[in-house]
Design a protein around this motif. Structure first.
Motif, short mmCIF file in Angstrom:
data_model
loop_
_atom_site.label_atom_id
_atom_site.label_comp_id
_atom_site.label_asym_id
_atom_site.label_seq_id
_atom_site.Cartn_x
_atom_site.Cartn_y
_atom_site.Cartn_z
N ALA A 123 0.92 -1.39 0.00
CA ALA A 123 0.06 0.06 -0.05
C ALA A 123 0.98 1.12 -0.08
CB ALA A 123 -0.79 0.00 1.32
N ARG A 124 1.86 1.04 0.65
CA ARG A 124 2.86 2.35 0.62
C ARG A 124 3.56 2.66 -0.68
NH1 ARG A 124 5.85 1.65 6.53
NH2 ARG A 124 3.86 2.27 7.76
N GLN A 125 3.99 1.52 -1.42
CA GLN A 125 4.56 1.62 -2.70
C GLN A 125 3.78 2.29 -3.56
OE1 GLN A 125 5.85 -2.30 -3.55
NE2 GLN A 125 7.76 -2.21 -2.18
N LEU A 126 2.37 1.81 -3.64
CA LEU A 126 1.22 2.30 -4.59
C LEU A 126 1.11 3.89 -4.01
CD1 LEU A 126 -1.46 -0.61 -4.68
CD2 LEU A 126 0.47 0.05 -6.46
N GLN A 127 1.24 3.99 -2.93
CA GLN A 127 0.91 5.56 -2.34
C GLN A 127 1.96 6.35 -3.00
OE1 GLN A 127 0.51 6.49 1.63
NE2 GLN A 127 -0.46 8.36 1.13
N ASP A 128 3.31 5.83 -3.01
CA ASP A 128 4.45 6.59 -3.36
C ASP A 128 4.28 6.71 -4.90
OD1 ASP A 128 5.32 6.57 -0.77
OD2 ASP A 128 6.75 4.88 -0.98
N ARG A 129 3.68 5.80 -5.56
CA ARG A 129 3.57 6.16 -7.04
C ARG A 129 2.30 6.91 -7.46
NH1 ARG A 129 4.80 -0.17 -8.61
NH2 ARG A 129 6.85 -0.31 -7.86
N ASN A 130 1.80 7.43 -6.52
CA ASN A 130 0.48 8.20 -6.67
C ASN A 130 -0.55 7.27 -7.63
OD1 ASN A 130 1.52 10.39 -5.63
ND2 ASN A 130 2.35 10.96 -7.43
N VAL A 131 -0.52 5.98 -7.14
CA VAL A 131 -1.32 4.95 -7.75
C VAL A 131 -2.56 4.80 -6.57
CG1 VAL A 131 -1.92 2.83 -8.75
CG2 VAL A 131 0.01 4.17 -9.24
N GLY A 132 -2.19 4.37 -5.49
CA GLY A 132 -3.13 4.01 -4.30
C GLY A 132 -3.24 5.37 -3.31
N ILE A 133 -4.26 5.20 -2.58
CA ILE A 133 -4.90 6.29 -1.70
C ILE A 133 -4.39 6.04 -0.31
CG2 ILE A 133 -6.69 6.60 -3.36
CD1 ILE A 133 -8.38 5.08 -1.29
N ARG A 134 -4.33 7.09 0.46
CA ARG A 134 -3.83 6.96 1.78
C ARG A 134 -4.80 6.03 2.63
NH1 ARG A 134 -0.44 9.97 4.86
NH2 ARG A 134 -0.85 9.94 7.16
N ALA A 135 -5.68 6.19 2.46
CA ALA A 135 -7.02 5.17 3.34
C ALA A 135 -6.49 3.98 3.19
CB ALA A 135 -8.33 5.49 2.93
N ASP A 136 -6.03 3.57 1.89
CA ASP A 136 -5.60 2.09 1.97
C ASP A 136 -4.47 1.72 2.96
OD1 ASP A 136 -7.72 1.61 0.27
OD2 ASP A 136 -6.37 1.53 -1.61
N VAL A 137 -3.45 2.68 2.88
CA VAL A 137 -2.50 2.35 3.60
C VAL A 137 -2.69 2.46 5.37
CG1 VAL A 137 -0.08 3.26 4.41
CG2 VAL A 137 -0.83 3.50 2.08
N GLU A 138 -3.66 3.29 5.73
CA GLU A 138 -4.10 3.39 6.91
C GLU A 138 -5.19 2.05 7.38
OE1 GLU A 138 -6.37 6.90 7.45
OE2 GLU A 138 -4.50 8.17 7.38
N ASP A 139 -5.68 1.46 6.53
CA ASP A 139 -6.35 0.29 6.89
C ASP A 139 -5.50 -0.86 6.97
OD1 ASP A 139 -8.68 1.75 6.70
OD2 ASP A 139 -9.08 1.03 4.58
N ALA A 140 -4.50 -1.07 5.99
CA ALA A 140 -3.27 -1.90 6.28
C ALA A 140 -2.76 -1.81 7.58
CB ALA A 140 -2.49 -1.73 4.96
N GLN A 141 -2.42 -0.72 7.96
CA GLN A 141 -1.68 -0.67 9.35
C GLN A 141 -2.52 -0.85 10.54
OE1 GLN A 141 -0.52 3.56 8.86
NE2 GLN A 141 1.57 3.19 7.99
N ALA A 142 -3.81 -0.63 10.23
CA ALA A 142 -4.80 -0.94 11.44
C ALA A 142 -4.96 -2.41 11.80
CB ALA A 142 -6.11 -0.43 11.21
#
Length: 299
Positions: A123-142
């Protein structure tokens, strides 16, 4: 009685008295000529020493630290890691209960944590490429935090299956076997710290003013009649028993050889304070006097 008879009786009495006096005189002359028969007089210098009235009491020994380990779960014993009377260090494993089910849950939770960590990384890699959203990273961390909490809970349950020594000491006799079923509250093993002992006894409240922490004492027990154990007072009770009118006193006795045991009855001799000054012959004079007395008895 006729007068002549009375005179004759008086004459006989005077003759007997004269014979007795003559015998005593001869005995005195013989004693004067025999130097061994003279009365010996022993003189000694008077010295001043400290002396206090000892106070005696009956006390009971307790271990410096003592605990009875028991189970907190219902399970069978899988491992016993001690023998009767063995000395153990703090943290040593004594008893392990069967924890196979908890170990399986822990392996599954760790595998799930690995999966959740990978999900967070993607999820962090996708966010760094501007492909994923921040909400997906937060859900995975939770979800990863939830798995870590599950692992902590399983490890806590695993700790309940292991009985470890809370302090260094000596374990008691083992009355268990591998495979035995235990339930919460079952007493499994005792552990006592025996290098120092606590001695508890009571003293009449009338002597409270003469007590103080740090006072020296000596104690004896019928188990070791030829040995004297020495220690000092560590604390005095804060209350007077209204029935016996006595105060509790606690002392500490070194026990490096671990000869003393909890529960022993001890006869305590406590030196009261303050000491008084008393006069008497010195140590050398007392020894000389005892030697003279022994020689007189031998003669």
């Amino acid at each position: 009685m006729p007068v002549l008879s009375l005179l004759a009786v008086a004459a006989r009495g005077r003759r007997r008295l004269g014979v007795a006096l003559l015998g005593l005189s001869m005995l005195g002359s013989a004693n004067a000529q025999d130097p061994d028969a003279r009365t010996s007089v022993i003189a000694a210098p008077v010295t001043t020493t400290e002396w206090s009235d000892p106070l005696e009491a009956l006390g009971t020994l307790r271990a410096d630290e003592s605990v009875t380990l028991s189970a907190t779960v219902t399970e069978t014993i899988a491992e016993l890691s001690f023998d009767d009377g063995q000395r153990v260090a703090a943290g040593d494993l004594l008893i392990r209960l069967d924890d196979s089910a908890e170990q399986a849950e822990l392996r599954a939770a760790r595998a799930l944590r690995q999966e959740r960590e990978n999900a967070v990384r993607r999820a962090r890699q996708l966010q760094d490429r501007n492909v994923g959203i921040r909400a997906d990273v937060e859900d995975a961390q939770a979800q990863l935090a939830q798995v870590n909490a599950q692992i902590d809970e399983i490890q806590s349950r695993l700790a309940d299956h292991q009985l470890r020594a809370p302090f260094a000491g000596t374990v008691g006799q083992r009355d268990l076997s591998v495979g035995a079923l235990v339930t919460p509250g079952t007493e499994l093993v005792t552990l006592d710290k025996l290098d120092r002992m606590k001695l508890d006894f009571t003293v009449p409240a009338t002597f409270l003013g003469a007590l103080a922490p740090g006072m020296s004492l000596s104690a004896t027990t019928a188990s070791y009649p030829e040995q004297v154990f020495r220690g000092e007072v560590t604390s005095i009770g804060t209350r007077i028993d209204p029935v016996s009118r006595s105060v509790s006193v606690r002392a500490q006795l070194p026990n490096p050889e671990r000869t003393l045991r909890p529960g022993m009855l001890m006869i305590v001799t406590l030196e009261r304070r303050p000491p008084r000054h008393a006069g008497g012959p010195g140590i050398g004079a007392r020894a000389q006097r005892r030697a003279s007395i022994r020689d007189a008895h031998r003669a």
